[in-house]
Design a protein around this motif. Structure first.
Motif, PDB file in Angstrom:
ATOM      1  N   UNK A 105      -9.202   1.714  16.531  1.00  0.00           N
ATOM      2  CA  UNK A 105      -9.987   2.624  15.695  1.00  0.00           C
ATOM      3  C   UNK A 105      -9.058   3.419  14.799  1.00  0.00           C
ATOM      4  N   UNK A 106      -9.558   3.847  13.636  1.00  0.00           N
ATOM      5  CA  UNK A 106      -8.720   4.673  12.762  1.00  0.00           C
ATOM      6  C   UNK A 106      -8.249   5.933  13.479  1.00  0.00           C
ATOM      7  N   UNK A 107      -7.004   6.312  13.230  1.00  0.00           N
ATOM      8  CA  UNK A 107      -6.448   7.530  13.819  1.00  0.00           C
ATOM      9  C   UNK A 107      -7.097   8.768  13.205  1.00  0.00           C
ATOM     10  N   UNK A 108      -7.493   8.677  11.947  1.00  0.00           N
ATOM     11  CA  UNK A 108      -8.201   9.741  11.239  1.00  0.00           C
ATOM     12  C   UNK A 108      -9.443   9.099  10.641  1.00  0.00           C
ATOM     13  N   UNK A 109     -10.588   9.749  10.755  1.00  0.00           N
ATOM     14  CA  UNK A 109     -11.829   9.171  10.240  1.00  0.00           C
ATOM     15  C   UNK A 109     -11.757   8.976   8.727  1.00  0.00           C
ATOM     16  N   UNK A 110     -11.948   7.729   8.252  1.00  0.00           N
ATOM     17  CA  UNK A 110     -11.916   7.470   6.814  1.00  0.00           C
ATOM     18  C   UNK A 110     -13.222   7.883   6.145  1.00  0.00           C
ATOM     19  N   UNK A 111     -13.163   8.096   4.845  1.00  0.00           N
ATOM     20  CA  UNK A 111     -14.365   8.364   4.069  1.00  0.00           C
ATOM     21  C   UNK A 111     -15.041   7.024   3.779  1.00  0.00           C
ATOM     22  N   UNK A 112     -16.339   6.895   4.025  1.00  0.00           N
ATOM     23  CA  UNK A 112     -17.014   5.622   3.790  1.00  0.00           C
ATOM     24  C   UNK A 112     -16.884   5.173   2.330  1.00  0.00           C
ATOM     25  N   UNK A 113     -16.697   3.881   2.118  1.00  0.00           N
ATOM     26  CA  UNK A 113     -16.660   3.315   0.776  1.00  0.00           C
ATOM     27  C   UNK A 113     -15.374   3.531   0.004  1.00  0.00           C
ATOM     28  N   UNK A 114     -14.387   4.188   0.605  1.00  0.00           N
ATOM     29  CA  UNK A 114     -13.152   4.484  -0.111  1.00  0.00           C
ATOM     30  C   UNK A 114     -11.968   3.680   0.386  1.00  0.00           C
ATOM     31  N   UNK A 115     -12.220   2.648   1.154  1.00  0.00           N
ATOM     32  CA  UNK A 115     -11.108   1.915   1.748  1.00  0.00           C
ATOM     33  C   UNK A 115     -11.258   0.420   1.532  1.00  0.00           C
ATOM     34  N   UNK A 116     -10.135  -0.286   1.635  1.00  0.00           N
ATOM     35  CA  UNK A 116     -10.169  -1.730   1.563  1.00  0.00           C
ATOM     36  C   UNK A 116      -9.461  -2.335   0.369  1.00  0.00           C
ATOM     37  N   UNK A 117      -9.004  -1.536  -0.582  1.00  0.00           N
ATOM     38  CA  UNK A 117      -8.351  -2.068  -1.781  1.00  0.00           C
ATOM     39  C   UNK A 117      -6.876  -1.711  -1.869  1.00  0.00           C
ATOM     40  N   UNK A 118      -6.381  -0.928  -0.966  1.00  0.00           N
ATOM     41  CA  UNK A 118      -5.021  -0.405  -1.055  1.00  0.00           C
ATOM     42  C   UNK A 118      -3.934  -1.462  -1.128  1.00  0.00           C
ATOM     43  N   UNK A 119      -3.988  -2.448  -0.254  1.00  0.00           N
ATOM     44  CA  UNK A 119      -2.937  -3.465  -0.264  1.00  0.00           C
ATOM     45  C   UNK A 119      -2.991  -4.317  -1.526  1.00  0.00           C
ATOM     46  N   UNK A 120      -4.192  -4.543  -2.057  1.00  0.00           N
ATOM     47  CA  UNK A 120      -4.309  -5.272  -3.331  1.00  0.00           C
ATOM     48  C   UNK A 120      -3.680  -4.475  -4.469  1.00  0.00           C
ATOM     49  N   UNK A 121      -3.864  -3.173  -4.466  1.00  0.00           N
ATOM     50  CA  UNK A 121      -3.266  -2.313  -5.491  1.00  0.00           C
ATOM     51  C   UNK A 121      -1.744  -2.360  -5.393  1.00  0.00           C
ATOM     52  N   UNK A 122      -1.233  -2.242  -4.186  1.00  0.00           N
ATOM     53  CA  UNK A 122       0.219  -2.270  -3.978  1.00  0.00           C
ATOM     54  C   UNK A 122       0.797  -3.604  -4.449  1.00  0.00           C
ATOM     55  N   UNK A 123       0.153  -4.690  -4.067  1.00  0.00           N
ATOM     56  CA  UNK A 123       0.619  -6.026  -4.461  1.00  0.00           C
ATOM     57  C   UNK A 123       0.616  -6.190  -5.975  1.00  0.00           C
ATOM     58  N   UNK A 124      -0.383  -5.643  -6.638  1.00  0.00           N
ATOM     59  CA  UNK A 124      -0.472  -5.765  -8.093  1.00  0.00           C
ATOM     60  C   UNK A 124       0.613  -4.964  -8.815  1.00  0.00           C
ATOM     61  N   UNK A 125       1.018  -3.823  -8.280  1.00  0.00           N
ATOM     62  CA  UNK A 125       1.976  -2.948  -8.951  1.00  0.00           C
ATOM     63  C   UNK A 125       3.430  -3.221  -8.585  1.00  0.00           C
ATOM     64  N   UNK A 126       3.660  -3.745  -7.392  1.00  0.00           N
ATOM     65  CA  UNK A 126       5.030  -3.922  -6.907  1.00  0.00           C
ATOM     66  C   UNK A 126       5.593  -5.282  -7.303  1.00  0.00           C
ATOM     67  N   UNK A 127       6.904  -5.303  -7.572  1.00  0.00           N
ATOM     68  CA  UNK A 127       7.586  -6.576  -7.790  1.00  0.00           C
ATOM     69  C   UNK A 127       7.682  -7.330  -6.468  1.00  0.00           C
ATOM     70  N   UNK A 128       7.875  -6.586  -5.383  1.00  0.00           N
ATOM     71  CA  UNK A 128       7.932  -7.132  -4.027  1.00  0.00           C
ATOM     72  C   UNK A 128       7.371  -6.088  -3.078  1.00  0.00           C
ATOM     73  N   UNK A 129       6.772  -6.551  -1.983  1.00  0.00           N
ATOM     74  CA  UNK A 129       6.303  -5.632  -0.953  1.00  0.00           C
ATOM     75  C   UNK A 129       6.195  -6.367   0.366  1.00  0.00           C
ATOM     76  N   UNK A 130       6.141  -5.614   1.455  1.00  0.00           N
ATOM     77  CA  UNK A 130       6.039  -6.246   2.753  1.00  0.00           C
ATOM     78  C   UNK A 130       6.075  -5.233   3.874  1.00  0.00           C
ATOM     79  N   UNK A 131       6.251  -5.749   5.078  1.00  0.00           N
ATOM     80  CA  UNK A 131       6.335  -4.909   6.267  1.00  0.00           C
ATOM     81  C   UNK A 131       7.529  -5.335   7.098  1.00  0.00           C
ATOM     82  N   UNK A 132       7.991  -4.405   7.909  1.00  0.00           N
ATOM     83  CA  UNK A 132       9.083  -4.677   8.830  1.00  0.00           C
ATOM     84  C   UNK A 132       8.744  -3.979  10.147  1.00  0.00           C
TER      85      UNK A 132
END
Length: 140
Positions: free
Chosen positions: A98-125
């Motif tokens: 479950x989310x650690x902090x309650x999210x606002x409905x309808x405001x989530x789900x696009x973040x990684x797409x935004x990061x991928x579009x703006x970054x030359x490279x991205x990832x996790x470690x």
């Protein structure tokens, strides 16, 4: 509740900022980081892209992961301007999924797409004690 942040500056081309684990963390950190990016004389377009990437990574850490979390900004390359690296390290996902902090409905789900579009490279470690999400933005 107002979050207070102490900016730790280990060297001129790196800034580290502990993140409060509250929904207001994004706006508090954006204000502080805007000053850092201005001091680095980044192009306005790059600074705005960086602020958006930073906002998305911080939101993910606050909403989906356990504390503590830390933001690290660094400039890379021989001239110190070829790339801007953004990293957010957190303690990993909440054990129950479950989310650690309650999210606002309808405001989530696009973040990684935004990061991928703006970054030359991205990832996790993944590493002992957590996960680092990172993105590099071209400064040229």
């Amino acid at each position: 509740m107002t979050a207070q942040l102490d900016l730790v500056v280990p060297e001129a081309d790196e800034h580290v900022c502990p993140l409060p684990h509250i929904p207001q963390a994004v706006s508090v950190v954006r204000r502080r980081v805007r000053t850092v990016l201005a001091d680095w004389n980044l192009a306005p377009d790059l600074a705005e892209d960086a602020l958006l990437v930073i906002s998305e990574l911080i939101t993910n850490a606050v909403v989906h992961a356990l504390p503590p979390a830390v933001l690290r900004l660094s400039r890379g390359g021989a001239d110190g301007r070829s790339a801007l690296r953004v990293e957010v390290t957190d303690a990993g996902p909440a054990a129950d999924g479950r989310p650690a902090v309650a999210p606002c409905p309808g405001e989530h789900g696009r973040g990684l797409d935004i990061i991928t579009a703006l970054a030359a490279e991205c990832g996790t470690r993944a590493h002992p004690g957590g996960i680092t999400w990172w993105a590099e933005l071209p400064a040229a």
